[in-house]
Design a protein around this motif. Structure first.
Motif, PDB file in Angstrom:
ATOM      1  N   THR A   1     142.947   7.095  93.821  1.00 31.20           N
ATOM      2  CA  THR A   1     143.653   8.307  93.881  1.00 31.20           C
ATOM      3  C   THR A   1     142.376   9.507  94.283  1.00 31.20           C
ATOM      4  O   THR A   1     141.403   9.475  93.807  1.00 31.20           O
ATOM      5  CB  THR A   1     144.203   8.960  92.818  1.00 31.20           C
ATOM      6  OG1 THR A   1     145.290   8.257  92.243  1.00 31.20           O
ATOM      7  CG2 THR A   1     144.730  10.321  92.842  1.00 31.20           C
ATOM      8  N   VAL A   2     142.454  10.070  95.425  1.00 27.02           N
ATOM      9  CA  VAL A   2     141.702  10.992  96.004  1.00 27.02           C
ATOM     10  C   VAL A   2     142.351  12.420  95.383  1.00 27.02           C
ATOM     11  O   VAL A   2     143.343  12.488  95.963  1.00 27.02           O
ATOM     12  CB  VAL A   2     141.398  10.930  97.308  1.00 27.02           C
ATOM     13  CG1 VAL A   2     140.418  11.982  97.988  1.00 27.02           C
ATOM     14  CG2 VAL A   2     140.947   9.515  97.671  1.00 27.02           C
ATOM     15  N   THR A   3     141.566  13.321  94.972  1.00 25.38           N
ATOM     16  CA  THR A   3     141.668  14.557  95.184  1.00 25.38           C
ATOM     17  C   THR A   3     140.925  15.336  95.915  1.00 25.38           C
ATOM     18  O   THR A   3     139.705  15.351  95.911  1.00 25.38           O
ATOM     19  CB  THR A   3     141.457  15.001  93.548  1.00 25.38           C
ATOM     20  OG1 THR A   3     142.084  14.188  92.533  1.00 25.38           O
ATOM     21  CG2 THR A   3     141.881  16.498  93.256  1.00 25.38           C
ATOM     22  N   VAL A   4     141.472  16.117  96.768  1.00 29.92           N
ATOM     23  CA  VAL A   4     140.756  17.183  97.564  1.00 29.92           C
ATOM     24  C   VAL A   4     141.181  18.423  97.406  1.00 29.92           C
ATOM     25  O   VAL A   4     142.159  18.969  96.462  1.00 29.92           O
ATOM     26  CB  VAL A   4     141.241  16.858  99.152  1.00 29.92           C
ATOM     27  CG1 VAL A   4     140.776  15.414  99.355  1.00 29.92           C
ATOM     28  CG2 VAL A   4     142.606  16.956  99.421  1.00 29.92           C
ATOM     29  N   HIS A   5     140.317  19.344  97.906  1.00 30.99           N
ATOM     30  CA  HIS A   5     140.646  21.145  97.893  1.00 30.99           C
ATOM     31  C   HIS A   5     140.761  21.548  99.191  1.00 30.99           C
ATOM     32  O   HIS A   5     139.729  21.374  99.988  1.00 30.99           O
ATOM     33  CB  HIS A   5     139.444  21.713  96.954  1.00 30.99           C
ATOM     34  CG  HIS A   5     139.658  23.038  96.861  1.00 30.99           C
ATOM     35  ND1 HIS A   5     140.368  23.610  95.878  1.00 30.99           N
ATOM     36  CD2 HIS A   5     138.809  24.009  97.399  1.00 30.99           C
ATOM     37  CE1 HIS A   5     140.464  24.929  96.110  1.00 30.99           C
ATOM     38  NE2 HIS A   5     139.209  25.174  96.889  1.00 30.99           N
ATOM     39  N   PHE A   6     141.495  22.161  99.509  1.00 31.73           N
ATOM     40  CA  PHE A   6     141.639  22.962 101.056  1.00 31.73           C
ATOM     41  C   PHE A   6     140.977  24.059 100.807  1.00 31.73           C
ATOM     42  O   PHE A   6     140.860  24.951  99.829  1.00 31.73           O
ATOM     43  CB  PHE A   6     143.103  23.304 101.316  1.00 31.73           C
ATOM     44  CG  PHE A   6     143.979  21.996 101.935  1.00 31.73           C
ATOM     45  CD1 PHE A   6     143.312  21.112 102.716  1.00 31.73           C
ATOM     46  CD2 PHE A   6     145.335  21.986 101.555  1.00 31.73           C
ATOM     47  CE1 PHE A   6     143.923  20.203 103.163  1.00 31.73           C
ATOM     48  CE2 PHE A   6     146.190  20.772 102.048  1.00 31.73           C
ATOM     49  CZ  PHE A   6     145.517  19.798 102.757  1.00 31.73           C
ATOM     50  N   LEU A   7     140.451  24.690 101.958  1.00 32.77           N
ATOM     51  CA  LEU A   7     139.441  25.777 101.970  1.00 32.77           C
ATOM     52  C   LEU A   7     139.961  26.649 103.105  1.00 32.77           C
ATOM     53  O   LEU A   7     140.882  26.155 103.958  1.00 32.77           O
ATOM     54  CB  LEU A   7     137.888  25.319 102.505  1.00 32.77           C
ATOM     55  CG  LEU A   7     137.472  24.504 101.206  1.00 32.77           C
ATOM     56  CD1 LEU A   7     136.108  23.862 101.687  1.00 32.77           C
ATOM     57  CD2 LEU A   7     137.000  25.069  99.897  1.00 32.77           C
ATOM     58  N   GLY A   8     139.634  27.919 103.078  1.00 38.64           N
ATOM     59  CA  GLY A   8     139.847  28.813 104.154  1.00 38.64           C
ATOM     60  C   GLY A   8     141.280  29.010 104.213  1.00 38.64           C
ATOM     61  O   GLY A   8     142.243  29.071 103.132  1.00 38.64           O
ATOM     62  N   LYS A   9     141.730  29.040 105.471  1.00 32.89           N
ATOM     63  CA  LYS A   9     143.403  29.685 105.728  1.00 32.89           C
ATOM     64  C   LYS A   9     143.964  28.711 105.174  1.00 32.89           C
ATOM     65  O   LYS A   9     145.405  28.613 104.944  1.00 32.89           O
ATOM     66  CB  LYS A   9     143.524  29.806 107.199  1.00 32.89           C
ATOM     67  CG  LYS A   9     142.914  31.350 107.584  1.00 32.89           C
ATOM     68  CD  LYS A   9     143.458  31.349 108.926  1.00 32.89           C
ATOM     69  CE  LYS A   9     142.780  32.753 109.566  1.00 32.89           C
ATOM     70  NZ  LYS A   9     143.137  33.214 110.914  1.00 32.89           N
ATOM     71  N   CYS A  10     143.592  27.391 104.753  1.00 29.35           N
ATOM     72  CA  CYS A  10     144.506  26.149 104.207  1.00 29.35           C
ATOM     73  C   CYS A  10     144.857  26.421 103.008  1.00 29.35           C
ATOM     74  O   CYS A  10     145.918  25.921 102.410  1.00 29.35           O
ATOM     75  CB  CYS A  10     143.899  24.859 104.230  1.00 29.35           C
ATOM     76  SG  CYS A  10     143.879  24.216 106.221  1.00 29.35           S
ATOM     77  N   GLN A  11     144.252  27.256 102.173  1.00 30.76           N
ATOM     78  CA  GLN A  11     144.509  27.545 100.658  1.00 30.76           C
ATOM     79  C   GLN A  11     145.793  28.624 100.676  1.00 30.76           C
ATOM     80  O   GLN A  11     145.790  29.634 101.585  1.00 30.76           O
ATOM     81  CB  GLN A  11     143.436  28.461 100.070  1.00 30.76           C
ATOM     82  CG  GLN A  11     142.270  27.492  99.855  1.00 30.76           C
ATOM     83  CD  GLN A  11     141.091  28.511  99.107  1.00 30.76           C
ATOM     84  OE1 GLN A  11     140.869  29.484  99.644  1.00 30.76           O
ATOM     85  NE2 GLN A  11     140.587  27.770  97.926  1.00 30.76           N
ATOM     86  N   GLY A  12     146.724  27.927 100.050  1.00 29.32           N
ATOM     87  CA  GLY A  12     147.955  28.781 100.076  1.00 29.32           C
ATOM     88  C   GLY A  12     148.905  28.887 101.183  1.00 29.32           C
ATOM     89  O   GLY A  12     150.030  29.426 101.206  1.00 29.32           O
ATOM     90  N   CYS A  13     148.460  28.085 102.176  1.00 28.17           N
ATOM     91  CA  CYS A  13     149.244  27.949 103.388  1.00 28.17           C
ATOM     92  C   CYS A  13     150.737  27.053 102.883  1.00 28.17           C
ATOM     93  O   CYS A  13     150.772  26.189 102.156  1.00 28.17           O
ATOM     94  CB  CYS A  13     148.676  27.021 104.591  1.00 28.17           C
ATOM     95  SG  CYS A  13     149.632  26.438 105.750  1.00 28.17           S
ATOM     96  N   PRO A  14     151.757  27.801 103.538  1.00 29.30           N
ATOM     97  CA  PRO A  14     152.974  27.038 103.231  1.00 29.30           C
ATOM     98  C   PRO A  14     153.115  25.379 103.692  1.00 29.30           C
ATOM     99  O   PRO A  14     154.218  24.809 103.355  1.00 29.30           O
ATOM    100  CB  PRO A  14     154.042  27.915 104.004  1.00 29.30           C
ATOM    101  CG  PRO A  14     153.265  28.932 104.757  1.00 29.30           C
ATOM    102  CD  PRO A  14     151.964  28.706 104.350  1.00 29.30           C
ATOM    103  N   TYR A  15     152.329  25.045 104.822  1.00 27.89           N
ATOM    104  CA  TYR A  15     152.413  23.696 105.099  1.00 27.89           C
ATOM    105  C   TYR A  15     151.275  22.813 104.297  1.00 27.89           C
ATOM    106  O   TYR A  15     150.880  21.739 104.939  1.00 27.89           O
ATOM    107  CB  TYR A  15     152.222  23.658 106.699  1.00 27.89           C
ATOM    108  CG  TYR A  15     153.359  24.659 107.302  1.00 27.89           C
ATOM    109  CD1 TYR A  15     154.676  23.927 107.442  1.00 27.89           C
ATOM    110  CD2 TYR A  15     153.038  25.763 107.959  1.00 27.89           C
ATOM    111  CE1 TYR A  15     155.493  24.903 108.229  1.00 27.89           C
ATOM    112  CE2 TYR A  15     154.040  26.525 108.432  1.00 27.89           C
ATOM    113  CZ  TYR A  15     155.492  25.900 108.661  1.00 27.89           C
ATOM    114  OH  TYR A  15     156.480  26.418 109.300  1.00 27.89           O
ATOM    115  N   ALA A  16     150.611  23.329 103.364  1.00 26.82           N
ATOM    116  CA  ALA A  16     149.712  22.623 102.861  1.00 26.82           C
ATOM    117  C   ALA A  16     150.131  21.296 102.175  1.00 26.82           C
ATOM    118  O   ALA A  16     149.295  20.112 102.398  1.00 26.82           O
ATOM    119  CB  ALA A  16     149.036  23.363 101.424  1.00 26.82           C
TER     120      ALA A  16
END
Length: 173
Positions: A133-148
């Motif tokens: 299992t890979v855990t990632v973190h979105f940054l910038g505009k990807c954080q909180g994006c409805p399409y994340a």
């Protein structure tokens, strides 16, 4: 054979193959981790020039990082010549599945996934790898994006599993 080349930095390039290279998984090399002896001449010839810092070979591309910017053009030329001469009908090479897995994940994120996210002002980073299992973190505009979640499953997870079959799931932190 036409090989698409994408320069990532003065010391990094990616060469995309016009057809699948016969490899299962991803083969990784850097100066700290040598290749097992069973690997192909193409890799051994590239590494023997002693100017490569890091290499990642997948079925679609080879990523090369030189020790200095001055050496990158020579590495690219050698790699293109080796690829042009390679017999793509050879039996597939299988990578050592768990060997350097986090390094492989970081490079796939950087080369394949991050450019897609960066077009929209986002980015991604690896948090951890544990038990397939890979855990990632979105940054910038990807954080909180409805399409994340959709991006996570359809772009991130799909690509990581494609290039690294030892991965079973990708989750978002």
């Amino acid at each position: 054979m036409i090989i698409e080349q994408k320069r990532l930095s003065p010391q990094e390039t990616t060469l995309f193959f016009p057809q699948h290279f016969p490899v299962n998984g991803a083969i990784y090399y850097n100066q700290e981790h040598s290749l097992p002896s069973k690997h192909i001449d193409l890799l051994n010839n590239l590494i023997s020039c002693n100017t490569i810092e890091t290499l990642l070979l997948t079925k679609n591309f080879i990523y090369l990082q030189s020790k200095t910017p001055k050496e990158l053009e020579d590495i690219e030329a050698l790699a293109m010549a080796e690829i042009a001469e390679y017999d793509f009908t050879s039996p597939p090479i299988t990578s050592q599945s768990q060997e350097n897995i986090e390094e492989k994940i970081k490079l796939i994120l950087k080369i394949i996934i991050a450019p897609f996210l960066q077009k929209d002002g986002g980015d991604i980073e690896l948090v951890s790898y544990n038990n397939e299992t890979v855990t990632v973190h979105f940054l910038g505009k990807c954080q909180g994006c409805p399409y994340a979640q959709r991006t996570l499953k359809e772009r991130v997870e799909k690509n990581l599993i494609y290039y690294l079959p030892e991965i079973r799931e990708v989750i978002l932190q």
